[in-house]
Design an enzyme around this catalytic site. Sequence first.
Site, mmCIF file in Angstrom:
data_model
loop_
_atom_site.group_PDB
_atom_site.id
_atom_site.type_symbol
_atom_site.label_atom_id
_atom_site.label_comp_id
_atom_site.label_asym_id
_atom_site.label_seq_id
_atom_site.Cartn_x
_atom_site.Cartn_y
_atom_site.Cartn_z
ATOM 1 N N LYS A 45 0.854 -1.184 0.000
ATOM 2 C CA LYS A 45 0.000 0.000 0.000
ATOM 3 C C LYS A 45 0.887 1.229 0.000
ATOM 4 O O LYS A 45 1.954 1.247 0.618
ATOM 5 C CB LYS A 45 -0.892 0.024 1.251
ATOM 6 C CG LYS A 45 -1.666 1.332 1.454
ATOM 7 C CD LYS A 45 -2.372 1.391 2.803
ATOM 8 C CE LYS A 45 -2.986 2.769 3.042
ATOM 9 N NZ LYS A 45 -3.671 2.872 4.340
ATOM 10 N N GLU A 62 -8.454 12.290 12.522
ATOM 11 C CA GLU A 62 -7.608 11.136 12.850
ATOM 12 C C GLU A 62 -6.689 11.427 14.030
ATOM 13 O O GLU A 62 -5.788 12.268 13.938
ATOM 14 C CB GLU A 62 -6.791 10.698 11.636
ATOM 15 C CG GLU A 62 -6.075 9.381 11.850
ATOM 16 C CD GLU A 62 -5.880 8.583 10.579
ATOM 17 O OE1 GLU A 62 -5.339 7.476 10.652
ATOM 18 O OE2 GLU A 62 -6.266 9.079 9.499
#
Length: 423
Positions: free
Chosen positions: A178, A223
Amino acid sequence: MSVLAASPVPLVVRTVEIPAPDDLLALLPPHGISWVRRGQGLIAWGESARLETAGAQRIDEADAWWRRVTRHALVRDDVRQAGTGLVAFGSFSFADASAAGGSLVVPRFVVGLRDGRAWFTVIDGDGLTDLPSLEDALGDASPPAPLPPIAIDEGDRDAWATAVASAIERIGAGELDKVVLARAVQATGDGPVDVRTVLTALAADYPSCWAFHVDGLVGATPELLARVDHGLVTSRVLAGTIRPTGDETADLAHAAALARSSKDREEHEYAVTSVTNVLAAHCASVNVPDEPSVLHLPNVMHLATDVTGVLSHNASALELIRELHPSAAVCGTPTLAAAHVIDELEGIDRGRYAGPVGWIDAAGDGEWCIGLRSAEIDATDPSRMRLFAGCGIVAASEPEAEWAESEAKLEPMRRALGAHIDA
């Protein structure tokens, strides 16, 4: 290389309780610091000490400097809540090599609000004889200025598609699992942008996010990189995204589809694992929910996992974020391979976008988020800003879908600046 600017004498700190303000952000003077969520948090202004740092050791240097500052400070705290007493606010660049570096700022004044209790902190490097009133500390600050007309670039769609396609090809070749690619767009106003006006809009539209402004980085991030509170550490991992439609019934179906999506679950799992592995090295126990939840925001829905742990030793918030950054949520997996691909494909210096931003107190507790849904204000021209958005790329990603996701992630700052562009 660091430039230290601590007070030549120990900092003297005084915290007193005050009546709770109706609107914390409404008190913020021009260019002030903000850390506000659901109407609670901290605002600050002025400067009693500062550290400027850069390079791979920037967070370690900040941690060491902060320990020296707190060791010699004289603190009288009548409130004793999270965020009272001696505090500093900081932000750090995403990349080690970025010229943006990092900073830790000890403000002159702080106002905090939590669970109905409010406080006023004064921090002085010259010694405190008489505690100024909050009214005197605020002075005759002008109210927030309306936004000037602002033009926001749309971005280079072809360059983005090329970068994403190349990343997918490298993932398919087994170079990495990723990578998170980011893009930046330029915003230019007809005059200076008052950050308080931007913060007010962000806080109203995204109350569950942290509306922040620290050293020229402004945004509303969802976040949480690490919150440390009396030995308990919490990290909220977000990865895997879908854009809502605005139709409640349809969006419930979209949320269910997101929770089942193998592509988004794969992206999310990489991020959860990267955070869990770090916390496990510092905690006697770590709790990771079996399944992610879906976090609903006005512009996007995310897969979310709150990872919690009990610290096994006295680790400061800065020590933890130094190891947590960069997580797979903003870099990729494996980290070094992903960082290399970012350097080759992204074509921008992220500055402090996607880096840690937050605050720390004298005990080492604090709250640090990832600087997402944000913009960087030009230090020499406050009419100019760079807006950022990033997307996690895995084998099943598609360039067009990632463009749409990045557009959704730019939406908070575009709206706060008075613009709206459909994807």
